[in-house]
Scaffold this motif. Sequence first.
Motif, mmCIF file in Angstrom:
data_model
loop_
_atom_site.group_PDB
_atom_site.id
_atom_site.type_symbol
_atom_site.label_atom_id
_atom_site.label_comp_id
_atom_site.label_asym_id
_atom_site.label_seq_id
_atom_site.Cartn_x
_atom_site.Cartn_y
_atom_site.Cartn_z
ATOM 1 N N TRP A 1 -14.857 -0.655 81.670
ATOM 2 C CA TRP A 1 -15.480 0.483 82.321
ATOM 3 C C TRP A 1 -14.990 0.681 83.742
ATOM 4 C CZ3 TRP A 1 -17.694 3.720 79.182
ATOM 5 C CH2 TRP A 1 -18.221 3.250 77.971
ATOM 6 N N GLN A 2 -13.888 0.040 84.086
ATOM 7 C CA GLN A 2 -13.328 0.235 85.423
ATOM 8 C C GLN A 2 -12.422 1.460 85.466
ATOM 9 O OE1 GLN A 2 -11.678 -3.869 86.134
ATOM 10 N NE2 GLN A 2 -12.734 -3.600 88.088
ATOM 11 N N SER A 3 -12.313 2.038 86.639
ATOM 12 C CA SER A 3 -11.295 3.059 86.864
ATOM 13 C C SER A 3 -10.002 2.350 87.245
ATOM 14 C CB SER A 3 -11.722 4.019 87.962
ATOM 15 O OG SER A 3 -12.712 4.917 87.496
ATOM 16 N N GLY A 4 -8.880 3.045 87.126
ATOM 17 C CA GLY A 4 -7.628 2.383 87.469
ATOM 18 C C GLY A 4 -6.426 3.294 87.461
ATOM 19 N N TYR A 5 -5.332 2.764 88.021
ATOM 20 C CA TYR A 5 -4.022 3.408 88.009
ATOM 21 C C TYR A 5 -3.043 2.517 87.241
ATOM 22 C CZ TYR A 5 -5.111 6.665 91.919
ATOM 23 O OH TYR A 5 -5.625 7.652 92.716
ATOM 24 N N ASN A 6 -2.127 3.153 86.536
ATOM 25 C CA ASN A 6 -1.042 2.426 85.889
ATOM 26 C C ASN A 6 0.245 3.231 86.051
ATOM 27 O OD1 ASN A 6 0.714 2.306 83.141
ATOM 28 N ND2 ASN A 6 -0.101 0.285 83.595
ATOM 29 N N PHE A 7 1.347 2.517 86.302
ATOM 30 C CA PHE A 7 2.655 3.172 86.347
ATOM 31 C C PHE A 7 3.599 2.439 85.418
ATOM 32 C CE2 PHE A 7 7.024 3.410 87.995
ATOM 33 C CZ PHE A 7 7.223 4.783 87.886
ATOM 34 N N GLN A 8 4.199 3.195 84.497
ATOM 35 C CA GLN A 8 5.181 2.642 83.553
ATOM 36 C C GLN A 8 6.505 3.349 83.796
ATOM 37 O OE1 GLN A 8 4.246 0.075 81.406
ATOM 38 N NE2 GLN A 8 6.434 -0.144 81.117
ATOM 39 N N GLY A 9 7.442 2.639 84.436
ATOM 40 C CA GLY A 9 8.716 3.258 84.798
ATOM 41 C C GLY A 9 9.646 3.452 83.621
ATOM 42 N N SER A 10 10.573 4.379 83.768
ATOM 43 C CA SER A 10 11.589 4.622 82.743
ATOM 44 C C SER A 10 12.516 3.418 82.660
ATOM 45 C CB SER A 10 12.403 5.878 83.079
ATOM 46 O OG SER A 10 11.572 7.015 83.120
ATOM 47 N N ALA A 11 12.694 2.888 81.467
ATOM 48 C CA ALA A 11 13.530 1.699 81.283
ATOM 49 C C ALA A 11 14.747 2.051 80.440
ATOM 50 C CB ALA A 11 12.716 0.582 80.640
ATOM 51 N N SER A 12 15.398 1.002 79.891
ATOM 52 C CA SER A 12 16.603 1.220 79.093
ATOM 53 C C SER A 12 16.276 2.079 77.874
ATOM 54 C CB SER A 12 17.165 -0.131 78.652
ATOM 55 O OG SER A 12 16.185 -0.855 77.929
ATOM 56 N N PRO A 13 17.244 2.825 77.325
ATOM 57 C CA PRO A 13 18.640 2.870 77.782
ATOM 58 C C PRO A 13 18.785 3.677 79.069
ATOM 59 C CG PRO A 13 18.320 4.439 76.011
ATOM 60 C CD PRO A 13 17.024 3.686 76.137
ATOM 61 N N SER A 14 19.840 3.366 79.807
ATOM 62 C CA SER A 14 20.081 4.067 81.062
ATOM 63 C C SER A 14 20.475 5.514 80.794
ATOM 64 C CB SER A 14 21.174 3.358 81.861
ATOM 65 O OG SER A 14 22.390 3.343 81.136
ATOM 66 N N PHE A 15 20.370 6.348 81.827
ATOM 67 C CA PHE A 15 20.715 7.762 81.686
ATOM 68 C C PHE A 15 21.329 8.245 82.990
ATOM 69 C CE2 PHE A 15 16.313 7.233 82.928
ATOM 70 C CZ PHE A 15 16.145 8.106 83.988
ATOM 71 N N PHE A 16 21.966 9.405 82.932
ATOM 72 C CA PHE A 16 22.692 9.928 84.089
ATOM 73 C C PHE A 16 22.004 11.185 84.630
ATOM 74 C CE2 PHE A 16 25.760 7.410 81.809
ATOM 75 C CZ PHE A 16 26.509 6.806 82.808
ATOM 76 N N VAL A 17 21.975 11.298 85.954
ATOM 77 C CA VAL A 17 21.435 12.489 86.610
ATOM 78 C C VAL A 17 22.360 12.858 87.762
ATOM 79 C CG1 VAL A 17 19.041 11.921 86.044
ATOM 80 C CG2 VAL A 17 20.006 11.161 88.212
ATOM 81 N N ASN A 18 22.287 14.105 88.178
ATOM 82 C CA ASN A 18 23.022 14.574 89.346
ATOM 83 C C ASN A 18 22.081 14.637 90.543
ATOM 84 O OD1 ASN A 18 25.640 15.152 88.106
ATOM 85 N ND2 ASN A 18 24.549 16.768 87.005
ATOM 86 N N GLU A 19 22.644 14.594 91.717
ATOM 87 C CA GLU A 19 21.826 14.752 92.911
ATOM 88 C C GLU A 19 21.102 16.100 92.844
ATOM 89 O OE1 GLU A 19 22.241 15.610 97.686
ATOM 90 O OE2 GLU A 19 24.026 15.090 96.521
ATOM 91 N N GLY A 20 19.802 16.090 93.133
ATOM 92 C CA GLY A 20 19.010 17.310 93.111
ATOM 93 C C GLY A 20 18.504 17.699 91.739
ATOM 94 N N GLU A 21 18.815 16.902 90.732
ATOM 95 C CA GLU A 21 18.370 17.191 89.364
ATOM 96 C C GLU A 21 17.123 16.369 89.055
ATOM 97 O OE1 GLU A 21 19.981 16.641 84.752
ATOM 98 O OE2 GLU A 21 21.274 16.188 86.461
#
Length: 246
Positions: free
Chosen positions: A61-81
């Motif tokens: 019954w507690q409140s909470g925060y959770n963060f699950q980051g993006s993991a493998s497989p790796s991916f490509f992005v451009n600056e500003g994307e």
Amino acid sequence: MKHTGLKLILCSSALFTGLAVASPLEIADVTGSWMNTGAPASSLTGEGTNTLKWGNAHPNWQSGYNFQGSASPSFFVNEGEQFVLGAFTHYNHPIGGASLTSAELIVSTMIKVNGVAQLLESVFQFDHWETVNTPAAGTYCANGESRSTSINHNGCADRVMFSLSRTNSTAYTVGNHEYYLDITGFFHDGELTEELWTKERATNTSLLSGIIRSKVLEVPEPSSLALVALSLLGLFSRRALKKRWH
């Protein structure tokens, strides 16, 4: 010899001006942990992990925060994307005792720039507003809507907001560009927003939209750059003359 001298000048110019990263950035791994909570919340647990909880002693019954980051497989992005940095979850429950008011999310992102691995650590300040669940008669909930709306059906929705702490975050420098990670917003119900209203007595999950930004660093003034180039040219000329007379 004139062509060689010109080449030296061009090389010195490139050394001081630098070039921006043109190739895509590879995002290899994203993790996060919660630190530096604001006003002490009752029964607070989880600092230094990806799950922070507070409120009633019973964990269900507690409140909470959770963060699950993006993991493998790796991916490509451009600056500003924009890309999916990870999933943010607010476990929203009516709680007793003091509530969380703020916390820092430390996001560690392993990126590769031109094939070179670099760890970026970004610090995001999350501000939490634990609203009054039952407003006074004739008044609205904190989000400006009545209790009859879906999001306020179980009690008035709470609000979560974020901001980037640039001074506590790391950056990656290539040439005269400094690259850093930012968040553009919560992707929730098909929309991108900078503030998130979460339903009471529910698990509210939204995707965090990340983005790689850059800042142009200061470079030497043209006069200083010209002096460096002339010094290099003079050094080359002296060596050439010395070789000629010997």
